[in-house]
Design an enzyme around this catalytic site. Structure first.
Site, short mmCIF file in Angstrom:
data_model
loop_
_atom_site.label_atom_id
_atom_site.label_comp_id
_atom_site.label_asym_id
_atom_site.label_seq_id
_atom_site.Cartn_x
_atom_site.Cartn_y
_atom_site.Cartn_z
N ASP A 79 0.83 -1.21 0.00
CA ASP A 79 0.00 0.00 0.00
C ASP A 79 0.86 1.26 0.00
O ASP A 79 2.05 1.23 0.36
CB ASP A 79 -0.95 0.00 1.19
CG ASP A 79 -0.23 -0.04 2.53
OD1 ASP A 79 0.81 -0.73 2.63
OD2 ASP A 79 -0.69 0.62 3.49
N GLU A 143 0.34 -1.22 5.74
CA GLU A 143 1.42 -0.66 6.56
C GLU A 143 1.23 0.83 6.76
O GLU A 143 1.62 1.38 7.81
CB GLU A 143 2.78 -0.93 5.91
CG GLU A 143 3.98 -0.65 6.80
CD GLU A 143 4.46 0.79 6.80
OE1 GLU A 143 5.24 1.18 7.69
OE2 GLU A 143 4.04 1.56 5.89
#
Length: 434
Positions: A79, A143
């Site tokens: 991400d 994350e």
């Protein structure tokens, strides 16, 4: 057939994996499937694990030549933070290649690392070589938020996948950091993350007496809150030298030929010059106001005012920090945790640090490798809960003048293509020899 790390990175960037937080994310499943395809093409058997619909993580284990050695975990995240395309020179998810740079969101956080890992693993497989030890690969979701769909979820629900790993590598270390020695000669530092400050994200609540804005009010919640925030923001937090930071100061000072006085840290940081930013935020705890909320009309004093503060905590100091916060905010303001995570520490003097250093020097013999402490946090906080020593090591060659630390999450994020190729070669060496 080998794969080109630059094209791999460009393809990863083209997956819009924006994470807005609070469960609002996109594209992680598609990026995970792409990584799984590359790994399968290299002869491995990746598994995609979804923590929620479309919140995908990829894990695989690559057998090494010596099964008696503890495995190494190599973990990265899929991400990225949001990007406003109107602010960018090129579309942020275009993966544009120009002037020897690859542009796009995630180019230096973390799609560059994921690409170099995939390229290194694929090259070893297609050339018939195996790592020295088993390698566990994990490309994870979330994350950039709380990790609850990624690393935290994996550690909670699938800890057996990582149970025998002794060490891990991931983002925020192993890149070229150009500085000048006291005599003017150029020095190439390569900081490796061996510690991270913990987090103490706090919500402050001030209560008082509501009333008319035109009248005297000695119990104004807004006034109480801003007084507390001013006390926190201006407090002179004491110096706390962790083993990582002390080693950084001593080794960097020696490389630059400057005097290091551990009893006068601020003067020492001044002497370190351009190397100081690697340590100046991690010699102390910090508490930074970030969010304010109070009131609903200009002529009404509210009975409640709230703020969020970002606390960062060095190892072994949380109790002292919270005690100081209590004292500074006073009796009319209280706090509660929004989120909380422990600091991370890995050994500086260890075979793992030596192996990482040797891998860098295999491609840059003049590399000056130093440990450093991250001011923020990564998924290392989750994996360290399993007893894994986590190192910030995402090798990347950078030219002089390239502001890598400002590039991550910034506008016009980009990475030098030669840096990607350097990182791939360093990782190949690490996997073969660690």
């Amino acid at each position: 057939m080998t794969v080109d790390v630059v094209e791999l990175c460009a393809q990863l960037i083209r997956f819009d994996t924006t994470n807005h937080g609070g469960g609002d994310a996109r594209g992680e499943r598609e990026a995970a499937e792409f990584c799984a395809t590359i790994l399968a093409d290299a002869g491995h058997e990746p598994t995609i694990l979804e923590s929620a619909p479309r919140r995908a993580n990829v894990v695989t284990r690559i057998p090494g030549d010596d099964p008696t050695l503890a495995p190494l975990l190599v973990q990265g995240h899929l991400d990225v933070v949001p990007a406003d395309a109107t602010e960018w020179t090129v579309p942020p998810f275009s993966g544009t290649l120009t002037d020897d740079y690859l542009w796009g969101r995630g180019a230096v956080d973390m799609k560059d690392f994921c690409a170099t890992v995939l390229a290194a693993v694929h090259t070893l497989a297609t050339t018939g070589r195996r790592p020295r030890r088993d390698i566990v690969l994990a490309f994870v979701a979330d994350e950039e938020d709380r990790g609850e769909y990624g690393a935290e979820w994996l550690v909670t629900h699938h800890p057996h996948l990582f149970a025998d790993c002794a060490a891990a590598i991931s983002e925020s270390g192993g890149y070229t950091y150009h500085v000048r020695a006291a005599d003017g000669r150029p020095v190439r530092l390569y900081p490796i993350g061996t510690a991270e400050r913990g987090t103490a994200h706090l919500k402050l609540t001030a209560r008082g007496r509501a009333g008319h804005g035109s009248r005297r009010n000695d119990a104004n919640a807004v006034t109480r809150l801003i007084t507390a925030l001013h006390a926190l923001a201006t407090h002179d937090w004491p110096v706390v030298l962790t083993p990582t930071v002390e080693a950084f100061l001593e080794r960097t000072g020696q490389a630059l030929g400057v005097t290091v006085d551990l009893h006068d840290i601020d003067t020492t940081l001044d002497r370190l010059g351009d190397a100081a930013p690697l340590a100046e935020s991690v010699v102390r705890n910090s508490v930074t106001p970030t969010v304010l909320s109070a009131g609903y009309k200009v002529n009404v004093i509210p009975g409640l005012a709230e703020a969020h503060v970002d606390g960062r905590v060095l190892p072994g100091t949380e109790a002292a920090l919270l005690s100081q916060v209590d004292e500074l905010i006073g009796p009319h303001v209280e706090y509660e945790f929004l989120s909380r995570s422990k600091p991370v520490q890995a050994p500086v003097d260890s075979p793992w640090f030596d192996a990482l250093s040797n891998a860098l020097r295999s491609q840059d013999p003049d590399a000056v490798v130093v440990p450093y402490c991250l001011g923020g946090g990564t998924d290392a906080k989750a994996f360290s809960e399993l007893g894994i020593d986590c190192y910030g090591f995402a090798p990347l060659w950078l030219p002089e003048g390239f502001n890598y630390r400002a590039m991550a999450h910034g506008i016009d994020e980009r990475v030098p293509v030669e840096g990607l190729r350097f990182g791939t070669r360093v990782l190949e060496h690490l996997l073969l020899h660690a």
